[in-house]
Design a protein around this motif. Structure first.
Motif, PDB file in Angstrom:
ATOM      1  N   TYR A   1       0.834  -1.202   0.000  1.00  0.00           N
ATOM      2  CA  TYR A   1       0.000   0.000   0.000  1.00  0.00           C
ATOM      3  C   TYR A   1       0.871   1.255   0.000  1.00  0.00           C
ATOM      4  O   TYR A   1       1.936   1.290   0.614  1.00  0.00           O
ATOM      5  CB  TYR A   1      -0.925   0.008   1.217  1.00  0.00           C
ATOM      6  CG  TYR A   1      -2.004  -1.033   1.088  1.00  0.00           C
ATOM      7  CD1 TYR A   1      -3.180  -0.753   0.414  1.00  0.00           C
ATOM      8  CD2 TYR A   1      -1.821  -2.310   1.601  1.00  0.00           C
ATOM      9  CE1 TYR A   1      -4.161  -1.717   0.268  1.00  0.00           C
ATOM     10  CE2 TYR A   1      -2.801  -3.275   1.467  1.00  0.00           C
ATOM     11  CZ  TYR A   1      -3.959  -2.968   0.802  1.00  0.00           C
ATOM     12  OH  TYR A   1      -4.925  -3.930   0.648  1.00  0.00           O
ATOM     13  N   SER A   2       0.366   2.270  -0.685  1.00  0.00           N
ATOM     14  CA  SER A   2       1.044   3.566  -0.718  1.00  0.00           C
ATOM     15  C   SER A   2      -0.004   4.666  -0.820  1.00  0.00           C
ATOM     16  O   SER A   2      -1.165   4.413  -1.170  1.00  0.00           O
ATOM     17  CB  SER A   2       2.012   3.633  -1.902  1.00  0.00           C
ATOM     18  OG  SER A   2       1.320   3.450  -3.117  1.00  0.00           O
ATOM     19  N   LEU A   3       0.434   5.870  -0.509  1.00  0.00           N
ATOM     20  CA  LEU A   3      -0.454   7.021  -0.653  1.00  0.00           C
ATOM     21  C   LEU A   3      -0.664   7.295  -2.133  1.00  0.00           C
ATOM     22  O   LEU A   3       0.297   7.292  -2.906  1.00  0.00           O
ATOM     23  CB  LEU A   3       0.149   8.255   0.021  1.00  0.00           C
ATOM     24  CG  LEU A   3       0.382   8.155   1.523  1.00  0.00           C
ATOM     25  CD1 LEU A   3       1.098   9.398   2.023  1.00  0.00           C
ATOM     26  CD2 LEU A   3      -0.931   7.948   2.268  1.00  0.00           C
ATOM     27  N   ARG A   4      -1.900   7.534  -2.521  1.00  0.00           N
ATOM     28  CA  ARG A   4      -2.187   7.834  -3.926  1.00  0.00           C
ATOM     29  C   ARG A   4      -1.602   9.186  -4.305  1.00  0.00           C
ATOM     30  O   ARG A   4      -1.126   9.394  -5.404  1.00  0.00           O
ATOM     31  CB  ARG A   4      -3.693   7.827  -4.174  1.00  0.00           C
ATOM     32  CG  ARG A   4      -4.056   8.035  -5.623  1.00  0.00           C
ATOM     33  CD  ARG A   4      -5.541   7.805  -5.831  1.00  0.00           C
ATOM     34  NE  ARG A   4      -5.856   7.823  -7.238  1.00  0.00           N
ATOM     35  CZ  ARG A   4      -6.183   8.914  -7.893  1.00  0.00           C
ATOM     36  NH1 ARG A   4      -6.237  10.074  -7.276  1.00  0.00           N
ATOM     37  NH2 ARG A   4      -6.462   8.854  -9.184  1.00  0.00           N
ATOM     38  N   ASP A   5      -1.658  10.119  -3.368  1.00  0.00           N
ATOM     39  CA  ASP A   5      -1.161  11.468  -3.621  1.00  0.00           C
ATOM     40  C   ASP A   5      -0.282  11.886  -2.444  1.00  0.00           C
ATOM     41  O   ASP A   5      -0.746  11.909  -1.302  1.00  0.00           O
ATOM     42  CB  ASP A   5      -2.333  12.434  -3.767  1.00  0.00           C
ATOM     43  CG  ASP A   5      -1.928  13.808  -4.245  1.00  0.00           C
ATOM     44  OD1 ASP A   5      -0.816  14.265  -3.899  1.00  0.00           O
ATOM     45  OD2 ASP A   5      -2.719  14.440  -4.958  1.00  0.00           O
ATOM     46  N   PRO A   6       0.975  12.219  -2.691  1.00  0.00           N
ATOM     47  CA  PRO A   6       1.869  12.594  -1.585  1.00  0.00           C
ATOM     48  C   PRO A   6       1.425  13.859  -0.846  1.00  0.00           C
ATOM     49  O   PRO A   6       1.897  14.134   0.251  1.00  0.00           O
ATOM     50  CB  PRO A   6       3.232  12.789  -2.255  1.00  0.00           C
ATOM     51  CG  PRO A   6       2.993  12.814  -3.711  1.00  0.00           C
ATOM     52  CD  PRO A   6       1.654  12.199  -3.977  1.00  0.00           C
ATOM     53  N   LEU A   7       0.495  14.621  -1.419  1.00  0.00           N
ATOM     54  CA  LEU A   7      -0.008  15.806  -0.722  1.00  0.00           C
ATOM     55  C   LEU A   7      -0.771  15.450   0.551  1.00  0.00           C
ATOM     56  O   LEU A   7      -0.975  16.304   1.411  1.00  0.00           O
ATOM     57  CB  LEU A   7      -0.903  16.644  -1.646  1.00  0.00           C
ATOM     58  CG  LEU A   7      -0.168  17.427  -2.735  1.00  0.00           C
ATOM     59  CD1 LEU A   7      -1.154  18.106  -3.666  1.00  0.00           C
ATOM     60  CD2 LEU A   7       0.769  18.449  -2.109  1.00  0.00           C
ATOM     61  N   ILE A   8      -1.155  14.180   0.682  1.00  0.00           N
ATOM     62  CA  ILE A   8      -1.794  13.718   1.919  1.00  0.00           C
ATOM     63  C   ILE A   8      -0.875  13.998   3.105  1.00  0.00           C
ATOM     64  O   ILE A   8      -1.330  14.366   4.187  1.00  0.00           O
ATOM     65  CB  ILE A   8      -2.125  12.204   1.841  1.00  0.00           C
ATOM     66  CG1 ILE A   8      -3.184  11.921   0.790  1.00  0.00           C
ATOM     67  CG2 ILE A   8      -2.532  11.649   3.205  1.00  0.00           C
ATOM     68  CD1 ILE A   8      -4.555  12.409   1.122  1.00  0.00           C
ATOM     69  N   ILE A   9       0.420  13.843   2.897  1.00  0.00           N
ATOM     70  CA  ILE A   9       1.393  14.110   3.962  1.00  0.00           C
ATOM     71  C   ILE A   9       1.270  15.559   4.413  1.00  0.00           C
ATOM     72  O   ILE A   9       1.236  15.852   5.611  1.00  0.00           O
ATOM     73  CB  ILE A   9       2.831  13.790   3.496  1.00  0.00           C
ATOM     74  CG1 ILE A   9       2.958  12.309   3.156  1.00  0.00           C
ATOM     75  CG2 ILE A   9       3.860  14.207   4.547  1.00  0.00           C
ATOM     76  CD1 ILE A   9       4.229  11.950   2.413  1.00  0.00           C
ATOM     77  N   ASP A  10       1.183  16.475   3.452  1.00  0.00           N
ATOM     78  CA  ASP A  10       1.031  17.893   3.781  1.00  0.00           C
ATOM     79  C   ASP A  10      -0.274  18.144   4.536  1.00  0.00           C
ATOM     80  O   ASP A  10      -0.309  18.935   5.484  1.00  0.00           O
ATOM     81  CB  ASP A  10       1.062  18.745   2.507  1.00  0.00           C
ATOM     82  CG  ASP A  10       2.406  18.696   1.798  1.00  0.00           C
ATOM     83  OD1 ASP A  10       3.419  18.359   2.441  1.00  0.00           O
ATOM     84  OD2 ASP A  10       2.435  18.982   0.587  1.00  0.00           O
TER      85      ASP A  10
END
Length: 116
Positions: free
Chosen positions: A73-82
């Motif tokens: 599993y991985s985040l679809r969009d790294p902006l989730i981190i922000d």
């Protein structure tokens, strides 16, 4: 703002509205992991983690990639981190405001006691 965008945002935030899902996203912000690795990092049962991952997958917040007999599993969009960082900052701001209010209340009570 159009209704479709508001609906999308509401559904997106509903998907985030669970402490275990937030924790899963925090773990995935550190890298891509399988269910067992996420489970170990969180300290929760695998079936519970799988259920919450399914919710996040359904809302296109995380993606799963087959790797042999495992799904990574991985985040679809790294902006989730922000988003998680900003949410934490907002929480901290509210916490600081609450502490300041409590400090003022304590000071007022101390002043009242001294006057008596």
């Amino acid at each position: 703002m159009n209704l479709e965008m508001q609906q999308f945002k509401a559904e997106f935030f509903k998907a985030l509205a669970h402490p275990l899902r937030i924790r899963i996203l925090e773990v995935l912000s550190e890298g891509d992991f399988g269910v067992n690795e996420i489970q170990n990092a969180i300290g929760s049962e695998g079936s519970t983690v799988s259920q919450q991952l399914m919710v996040l997958r359904t809302k296109n917040i995380v993606v799963g990639t087959k790797n042999g007999n495992r799904v990574i599993y991985s985040l679809r969009d790294p902006l989730i981190i922000d988003l998680l960082v900003v949410a934490k900052q907002i929480f901290n701001n509210h916490l600081v405001d609450t502490i300041n209010i409590l400090d003022k209340i304590v000071d007022q009570e101390e002043d009242t006691i001294e006057e008596e």
